[in-house]
Design an enzyme around this catalytic site. Sequence first.
Site, PDB file in Angstrom:
ATOM      1  N   GLU A   1      70.121  41.922  52.284  1.00 31.77           N
ATOM      2  CA  GLU A   1      69.802  42.353  53.656  1.00 31.77           C
ATOM      3  C   GLU A   1      70.434  41.443  54.713  1.00 31.77           C
ATOM      4  O   GLU A   1      70.691  41.881  55.832  1.00 31.77           O
ATOM      5  CB  GLU A   1      68.279  42.418  53.872  1.00 31.77           C
ATOM      6  CG  GLU A   1      67.648  43.753  53.502  1.00 31.77           C
ATOM      7  CD  GLU A   1      68.211  44.931  54.294  1.00 31.77           C
ATOM      8  OE1 GLU A   1      68.375  44.822  55.521  1.00 31.77           O
ATOM      9  OE2 GLU A   1      68.511  45.977  53.666  1.00 31.77           O
ATOM     10  N   GLY A   2      70.678  40.181  54.364  1.00 33.69           N
ATOM     11  CA  GLY A   2      71.358  39.285  55.302  1.00 33.69           C
ATOM     12  C   GLY A   2      72.749  39.813  55.626  1.00 33.69           C
ATOM     13  O   GLY A   2      73.095  40.016  56.792  1.00 33.69           O
ATOM     14  N   HIS A   3      73.524  40.088  54.576  1.00 39.23           N
ATOM     15  CA  HIS A   3      74.852  40.659  54.787  1.00 39.23           C
ATOM     16  C   HIS A   3      74.761  41.981  55.551  1.00 39.23           C
ATOM     17  O   HIS A   3      75.540  42.243  56.473  1.00 39.23           O
ATOM     18  CB  HIS A   3      75.539  40.967  53.445  1.00 39.23           C
ATOM     19  CG  HIS A   3      75.740  39.780  52.556  1.00 39.23           C
ATOM     20  ND1 HIS A   3      75.006  39.580  51.414  1.00 39.23           N
ATOM     21  CD2 HIS A   3      76.602  38.734  52.638  1.00 39.23           C
ATOM     22  CE1 HIS A   3      75.422  38.474  50.811  1.00 39.23           C
ATOM     23  NE2 HIS A   3      76.382  37.927  51.537  1.00 39.23           N
TER      24      HIS A   3
ATOM     25  N   GLN B   1      86.338  27.241  47.248  1.00 38.81           N
ATOM     26  CA  GLN B   1      85.170  26.640  47.889  1.00 38.81           C
ATOM     27  C   GLN B   1      84.101  26.217  46.884  1.00 38.81           C
ATOM     28  O   GLN B   1      83.032  25.749  47.270  1.00 38.81           O
ATOM     29  CB  GLN B   1      84.594  27.572  48.958  1.00 38.81           C
ATOM     30  CG  GLN B   1      83.883  28.811  48.446  1.00 38.81           C
ATOM     31  CD  GLN B   1      83.575  29.777  49.577  1.00 38.81           C
ATOM     32  OE1 GLN B   1      84.451  30.365  50.192  1.00 38.81           O
ATOM     33  NE2 GLN B   1      82.293  29.933  49.887  1.00 38.81           N
TER      34      GLN B   1
ATOM     35  N   GLY C   1      76.398  34.425  59.026  1.00 44.05           N
ATOM     36  CA  GLY C   1      74.951  34.262  58.925  1.00 44.05           C
ATOM     37  C   GLY C   1      74.519  32.841  59.272  1.00 44.05           C
ATOM     38  O   GLY C   1      75.172  31.878  58.866  1.00 44.05           O
ATOM     39  N   GLN C   2      73.411  32.744  59.974  1.00 43.39           N
ATOM     40  CA  GLN C   2      72.883  31.425  60.349  1.00 43.39           C
ATOM     41  C   GLN C   2      72.410  30.636  59.127  1.00 43.39           C
ATOM     42  O   GLN C   2      72.283  29.409  59.179  1.00 43.39           O
ATOM     43  CB  GLN C   2      71.726  31.595  61.334  1.00 43.39           C
ATOM     44  CG  GLN C   2      71.149  30.290  61.856  1.00 43.39           C
ATOM     45  CD  GLN C   2      69.729  30.454  62.345  1.00 43.39           C
ATOM     46  OE1 GLN C   2      69.455  31.355  63.149  1.00 43.39           O
ATOM     47  NE2 GLN C   2      68.806  29.614  61.878  1.00 43.39           N
ATOM     48  N   LYS C   3      72.164  31.324  58.010  1.00 39.95           N
ATOM     49  CA  LYS C   3      71.698  30.599  56.824  1.00 39.95           C
ATOM     50  C   LYS C   3      72.688  29.489  56.460  1.00 39.95           C
ATOM     51  O   LYS C   3      72.311  28.380  56.140  1.00 39.95           O
ATOM     52  CB  LYS C   3      71.501  31.543  55.638  1.00 39.95           C
ATOM     53  CG  LYS C   3      70.413  31.012  54.718  1.00 39.95           C
ATOM     54  CD  LYS C   3      70.634  31.032  53.257  1.00 39.95           C
ATOM     55  CE  LYS C   3      71.862  31.613  52.747  1.00 39.95           C
ATOM     56  NZ  LYS C   3      72.301  31.017  51.472  1.00 39.95           N
ATOM     57  N   ASP C   4      73.992  29.804  56.563  1.00 41.68           N
ATOM     58  CA  ASP C   4      75.020  28.785  56.346  1.00 41.68           C
ATOM     59  C   ASP C   4      75.407  28.189  57.696  1.00 41.68           C
ATOM     60  O   ASP C   4      76.509  28.396  58.194  1.00 41.68           O
ATOM     61  CB  ASP C   4      76.231  29.414  55.657  1.00 41.68           C
ATOM     62  CG  ASP C   4      75.860  29.999  54.307  1.00 41.68           C
ATOM     63  OD1 ASP C   4      75.574  29.213  53.391  1.00 41.68           O
ATOM     64  OD2 ASP C   4      75.815  31.239  54.187  1.00 41.68           O
TER      65      ASP C   4
ATOM     66  N   ARG D   1      72.357  33.862  45.472  1.00 43.98           N
ATOM     67  CA  ARG D   1      71.971  32.984  44.357  1.00 43.98           C
ATOM     68  C   ARG D   1      70.501  33.139  43.960  1.00 43.98           C
ATOM     69  O   ARG D   1      70.106  32.674  42.885  1.00 43.98           O
ATOM     70  CB  ARG D   1      72.249  31.518  44.716  1.00 43.98           C
ATOM     71  CG  ARG D   1      73.740  31.177  44.766  1.00 43.98           C
ATOM     72  CD  ARG D   1      73.958  29.699  45.022  1.00 43.98           C
ATOM     73  NE  ARG D   1      75.358  29.316  44.854  1.00 43.98           N
ATOM     74  CZ  ARG D   1      76.243  29.197  45.850  1.00 43.98           C
ATOM     75  NH1 ARG D   1      75.867  29.427  47.097  1.00 43.98           N
ATOM     76  NH2 ARG D   1      77.498  28.858  45.604  1.00 43.98           N
TER      77      ARG D   1
END
Lengths: 283, 283
Positions: free
Chosen positions: B37-39, B63, B149-152, B189
């Site tokens: 859902e983030g993507h 990476q 995304g703000q997660k990263d 993950r």
Amino acid sequence: MKTKTIKSISSLKKIIKTIKLSNKSIGFVPTMGYLHEGHLSLIRASKKENDITIVSIYVNPTQFGANEDFNIYPRDYKRDYLLINQLNVNYLFYPNNEIMYPIGYSTFVDVDNYNKILEGEFRPTHFRGVTTIVAKLLNITQPTIMYLGQKDAQQAFILTKMCQDLNFDCKIKIMPIIRDENGLALSSRNVRLNKDDYQLALQLNKTLKLGKELFLKNHSITTDKLLNACQNYIKKFDKISVDYIACRSVKKFDEIPKITEKCYLLIAAKVGNVRLIDNIILG
Amino acid sequence: MKTKTIKSISSLKKIIKTIKLSNKSIGFVPTMGYLHEGHLSLIRASKKENDITIVSIYVNPTQFGANEDFNIYPRDYKRDYLLINQLNVNYLFYPNNEIMYPIGYSTFVDVDNYNKILEGEFRPTHFRGVTTIVAKLLNITQPTIMYLGQKDAQQAFILTKMCQDLNFDCKIKIMPIIRDENGLALSSRNVRLNKDDYQLALQLNKTLKLGKELFLKNHSITTDKLLNACQNYIKKFDKISVDYIACRSVKKFDEIPKITEKCYLLIAAKVGNVRLIDNIILG
């Protein structure tokens, strides 16, 4: 129409956007100014082959080492502008350091494997500076074709590699070296040679020509033998301090034991206080 | 119209050229696939704000460190394609390693100062890989807006810095973290967490929420005190191995002694075999 000098990135980007929307081709010639016939030959090629030609003049500090000649690198905007205007260049991009490297600037581009050899051995941060500024200039000017001089053969190879690797949408054309009437490869740095050093500097090209003669006489000469002959020739001149004489393939810039494909024979040397480079194509 | 999957760079470049000539805006969402859902929230934003949306799926090897989870990173193209197609994405760019990193590939982009701290301390080559692949993807897709995304958060900061520094012609929008019903930040993950580890993983967000509570109770709490309290809370969980808990300003990603401006409170930890990151905004 007179050449328009543009100092701001956003102004140039606006112009580029309009050019791109009209599907016109853009030729780009990046320079550090103090233009000579070498630069002018690139500009003429760009004028001939593109709808719009952009020349940049920027003495890029990140490609000079701490002990190099950034501060005394020759500059003459007025003279350069006249030359550029005579050639009907459309835009001259002429930014300053605050615009190109604002406070906090942090991003650098490296072409590994090729940036620490030859020029890179004697100028360890040079190519990082070159690839970084050209990546920036490519994003700003979005050229169809970028024109580079063969005199900086390693630079041209590295920038071609960068464009391929990073998928820049730009062709690269490498134009032949332009020499003065005595065979000295034109360079903005030549102005710093005094009379005696100028005479000595001619030995760089003579060394390369000797190498070419040896190759033409014997196509299966080993690269080592050819390079040794060049070294032995130029070492007679005490006041010339050779950094390297080397042979690299044009295609992959790798060392090869014999000249079985097109190669650059390259030389770099200090003559007096001036560091010069030159090359010639074998094969 | 069904989403068109494109695997070749030259094919996509042709399409982009046509889109650009028609002056349409391009929204771009780079992903490593296994979409959640983030993507999807990024894709929805792009669809809303642009004429054309391009999503890329590419698990970028450069990476990942040698001992990291490149080989076991979850992949499911068929499922991803269905989700992307449902959202009416125009193009899915789905290249392979031979295309992105052909033999002899040599060029890398680094955002110095920010690529060796926090994530960069534990994953020393990670950001070099991220900035390199995104520079390539930006040159290929030429987006008007790229969605991250703000997660990263550190990645989003570094990529924003890269775009500014290298003068890419692209805005960046950083979209909020999406969490599951228990507060766990969505990540591809997460699928690798077993039942017990999932319960433990919830403690990352709980730690951040504790930090936020402390800040809300006392706006002049020192950053050190706040971070210590978070450390003390999470260290009770033996099976969670914390890499860092840190506080960085949103604007410049620098450390500040007190939360006098918008800051990220960031955490990274291994839970079982799975390394997770999360953050929350304070101030």
